[in-house]
Scaffold this motif. Structure first.
Motif, short mmCIF file in Angstrom:
data_model
loop_
_atom_site.label_atom_id
_atom_site.label_comp_id
_atom_site.label_asym_id
_atom_site.label_seq_id
_atom_site.Cartn_x
_atom_site.Cartn_y
_atom_site.Cartn_z
N ALA A 52 0.83 -1.21 0.00
CA ALA A 52 0.00 0.00 0.00
C ALA A 52 0.87 1.26 0.00
N ILE A 53 1.94 1.24 0.77
CA ILE A 53 2.85 2.39 0.78
C ILE A 53 3.49 2.57 -0.60
N GLY A 54 3.87 1.48 -1.22
CA GLY A 54 4.45 1.56 -2.57
C GLY A 54 3.47 2.14 -3.57
N ASP A 55 2.22 1.72 -3.49
CA ASP A 55 1.19 2.27 -4.39
C ASP A 55 1.01 3.77 -4.15
N HIS A 56 0.99 4.15 -2.89
CA HIS A 56 0.81 5.58 -2.57
C HIS A 56 2.04 6.39 -3.00
N ARG A 57 3.21 5.84 -2.79
CA ARG A 57 4.43 6.54 -3.21
C ARG A 57 4.42 6.79 -4.72
N ARG A 58 4.02 5.78 -5.48
CA ARG A 58 3.95 5.96 -6.94
C ARG A 58 2.89 6.98 -7.32
N ALA A 59 1.74 6.93 -6.65
CA ALA A 59 0.67 7.88 -6.95
C ALA A 59 1.10 9.31 -6.62
N MET A 60 1.78 9.47 -5.51
CA MET A 60 2.24 10.81 -5.14
C MET A 60 3.34 11.30 -6.08
N TRP A 61 4.24 10.41 -6.46
CA TRP A 61 5.28 10.82 -7.39
C TRP A 61 4.65 11.26 -8.71
N ARG A 62 3.69 10.50 -9.21
CA ARG A 62 3.02 10.85 -10.47
C ARG A 62 2.29 12.19 -10.34
N ARG A 63 1.57 12.34 -9.23
CA ARG A 63 0.82 13.59 -9.00
C ARG A 63 1.75 14.79 -8.98
N GLU A 64 2.85 14.68 -8.25
CA GLU A 64 3.79 15.79 -8.16
C GLU A 64 4.53 16.01 -9.47
N ASP A 65 4.85 14.95 -10.16
CA ASP A 65 5.52 15.07 -11.45
C ASP A 65 4.60 15.80 -12.44
N LEU A 66 3.33 15.46 -12.44
CA LEU A 66 2.37 16.15 -13.31
C LEU A 66 2.26 17.63 -12.95
N ARG A 67 2.22 17.91 -11.64
CA ARG A 67 2.13 19.30 -11.19
C ARG A 67 3.35 20.09 -11.64
N LEU A 68 4.54 19.52 -11.44
CA LEU A 68 5.76 20.21 -11.84
C LEU A 68 5.86 20.40 -13.35
N ALA A 69 5.27 19.47 -14.10
CA ALA A 69 5.30 19.55 -15.57
C ALA A 69 4.23 20.50 -16.10
#
Length: 150
Positions: A52-69
């Motif tokens: 579950a932590i791995g899934d959340h880490r990936r979701a947060m990375w994607r979310r932040e990557d999209l925001r930064l892009a």
């Protein structure tokens, strides 16, 4: 007559000793099975939490990557929604680990908080650092669990 009394007493004593040994063996087997079930439950809880932590880490990375892009609002909203789902999915296994293996609660909470902390990075480098910190915290949880459950 004394021979009969001694034979009866020996038989009774033998029955008592046999019964006591069987009771003790049964208790030892039951205790071993209970310990194995407890270990299996702890391992399942830790496994579910790390996933579950791995899934959340990936979701947060994607979310932040999209925001930064500079992704559009709809894409960001969808990513935010997904990250909320994955964050909620961490709660139950975190509680399970904390209850079933209280000595792992601190490291489990630290791993969850590290994944939750992947947010508001100012650039891609900081995002990568936050992500690596979360990965390292999950690795620490796995190491602590392996020492505990080995």
């Amino acid at each position: 007559m004394w021979a009969t009394i001694i034979a009866v007493a020996g038989t009774l004593l033998g029955g008592i000793v046999t019964s006591a040994l069987q009771t003790r063996a049964t208790r030892a087997i039951r205790d071993a099975e209970s310990g194995e079930r407890r270990r299996d439950a702890q391992l399942a809880a830790v496994t579910a939490l790390v996933a579950a932590i791995g899934d959340h880490r990936r979701a947060m990375w994607r979310r932040e990557d999209l925001r930064l892009a500079g992704a559009d609002a709809d894409t960001l909203a969808a990513a935010r929604s997904q990250s909320h789902v994955t964050r909620s999915a961490v709660t139950a296994p975190l509680v399970s680990v904390s209850v079933l293996a209280p000595d792992l609660a601190e490291v489990a909470t630290a791993a969850a908080r590290a994944a939750f902390g992947i947010r508001q990075a100012v650039d891609a480098d900081e995002l990568a650092t936050l992500r690596q910190t979360a990965i390292d915290a999950s690795d620490q949880l796995v190491k602590a669990a392996s020492r505990r459950l080995a």
